[in-house]
Design a protein around this motif. Structure first.
Motif: not given
Length: 497
Positions: A439-441, A460-461, A443, A456, A453, A464
């Motif tokens: 999962q998005c780090r 981001c990471c 977030e 955008d 979050k 993503c």
């Protein structure tokens, strides 16, 4: 005078960072204030600027001697001479001189341990404490990641000082911890400023590797190719020094190690060389960076996994304080979490150490009333570290000597230590799950702090997707001018102030 004018006059800044003016305005209105501001926001300004409008002394409680010293030095560099740090670095003569003219200081930095000394509190009661500041206030909460027993006493100390106007500051605290801070400080009415922990300009990346050799090669590659300056964090002093030699052997220059084992002169020198561009890279333990205001750090690399997301955020927050794009990279090998588990366990006294101390009390019950006098004997007997000793000492001092039921008290203390260890294990489990998540780090971190979050973010990471070319050195990158920094003169001025 407008706050912006004062900001320019005393700090040479033209505008406030997000949240600073709101917190300062709250303090100047006479309101107790709880503030959680993201790393890099400049929390120290929130008490330094009001000091010039308040009559009396500003007392700042700080958990780390290195952080305390950094903040003292920064104020002196800005021209403020009415500043002092009360800590264990002081010898007897220095302590005597300082306490004889304590009312002449405007900023008084103090460790929470010093506030447990009756003589110190007696001297402080004679002052006009205009503002009582608790820095790194998450240390108060027993549910926090960096709980310090001496911080829990600050509510009582505050009452002894006449309940002065209070400011509690932190960069990382969950709602539960914030509530604990307010309760422990005995604040009845207060203003609360809780801002997002997010730093959108810092891209977050985890590099999963197969072996220690791969990790070393990756570190050399990153330090050689990323735009600097940069900080590389280690959990081991020895490994920090070894990696400096490995990097130098690979052609990386302007790199030094920084850790608590260095003498004061060396720490000051390394900090100033880094701040002034004579060093590009620091291989450090977690002590480095707190209070150091270097705005252009472009990357932070974690060679070892931190013990919790909170300290991870604190440490990556030393990048990109100028608002420009920066990157945080965690190097990870499956099983890396074992070192944090070992470190967490070593911070707390084990069952055998606890039993040895209580057995000693059983044989010498009269000594319980002045247990601190037997520190050397008990520490040798049970092989206690500083942190382990403080925890045992504080608990023993809280016991009622007239109603001693040692078995009961010992079991209660064992339970308390086990609860603390479980909290630390939960924190390590959390950051391990985060490291292995898809999962998005960003977030995941925001969710941990009960945030969402909301936008955008470019780069981001690694989950993503991110363009690493943004962080590499440019082929035509101009070389910085290495101006002459007279470090010997600086050291002499600092150490003879």
């Amino acid at each position: 005078m407008e706050l912006e004018s004062l900001l320019k006059k005393h700090f040479n800044y033209h505008s406030f960072k997000h949240g600073q003016k709101e917190v300062i305005t709250s303090i100047l209105s006479g309101s107790h204030t709880m503030a959680m501001l993201p790393t890099g926001t400049g929390k120290s300004l929130c008490y330094q600027l009001p000091a010039y409008l308040l009559e009396g002394q500003v007392l700042i409680v700080s958990p780390l001697l290195s952080l305390m010293q950094d903040q003292v030095e920064q104020l002196i560099i800005r021209g403020e001479k009415r500043v002092v740090a009360l800590n264990s670095f002081l010898d007897k003569n220095e302590r005597t001189q300082i306490f004889s003219r304590l009312d002449q200081y405007k900023f008084i930095f103090i460790s929470p341990e010093m506030l447990s000394i009756d003589f110190v509190v007696h001297k402080l009661k004679q002052l006009n404490i205009a503002l009582f500041v608790v820095d790194e206030a998450h240390c108060i909460s027993q549910w926090g990641y960096d709980f310090r027993p001496d911080y829990m006493k600050l509510g009582t100390v505050r009452e002894k000082l006449g309940n002065p106007l209070t400011l509690a500051l932190t960069a990382t605290a969950t709602k539960e911890v914030v509530s604990d801070i307010i309760q422990s400080l005995n604040l009845e009415m207060w203003n609360e400023f809780i801002y997002s922990v997010d730093r959108p300009n810092i891209s977050i990346r985890v590099e999963s590797l197969e072996s220690v050799v791969d990790k070393q090669k990756k570190l050399i590659e990153l330090v050689s190719t990323l735009q600097g300056p940069g900080i590389i964090y280690f959990s081991s002093r020895r490994l920090a020094e070894e990696m400096v030699e490995l990097l130098r052997g690979s052609g990386v220059q302007k790199v030094m190690a920084y850790h608590g084992g260095l003498d004061q002169e060396s720490r000051i020198l390394i900090q100033q060389q880094f701040l002034n561009g004579q060093l590009d890279f620091i291989c450090a333990t977690s002590a480095f960076g707190m209070g150091i205001n270097k705005e252009n750090v472009r990357f932070v690399i974690h060679y070892h996994m931190p013990l919790q997301l909170e300290s991870y955020l604190q440490e990556i927050g030393r990048a990109g304080r100028d608002g420009k794009e920066s990157i945080a990279i965690l190097l990870y090998i499956a099983g890396d979490e074992q070192l944090p588990y070992q470190l967490a366990e070593s911070e707390l006294p084990n069952v055998k150490q606890i039993e040895l101390c209580f057995k000693w009390i059983l044989n010498c019950p009269d000594n319980l009333s002045n247990i601190a006098d037997f520190e050397a004997e008990l520490r040798i007997l049970a092989r206690l570290t500083d942190i382990q000793w403080r925890m045992i000492r504080d608990y023993l001092q809280s016991l009622n000597a007239n109603e001693l039921n040692l078995t009961k008290y010992m079991n209660e203390f064992k339970l308390f230590v086990e609860q603390r260890l479980n909290i630390k294990r939960d924190k390590i489990n959390e950051i391990t799950r985060w490291t292995n998540s898809i999962q998005c780090r960003r977030e995941k971190i925001l969710n941990y702090f009960d945030e969402q979050k909301k936008m955008d973010i470019r780069n981001c990471c690694d989950i993503c997707g991110m363009d690493m070319q943004s962080f590499y050195k440019k082929e035509n990158e101009a070389h910085s001018i290495d101006f002459q920094f007279h470090w010997k003169d600086y050291l002499q001025a600092m150490l003879t102030k």
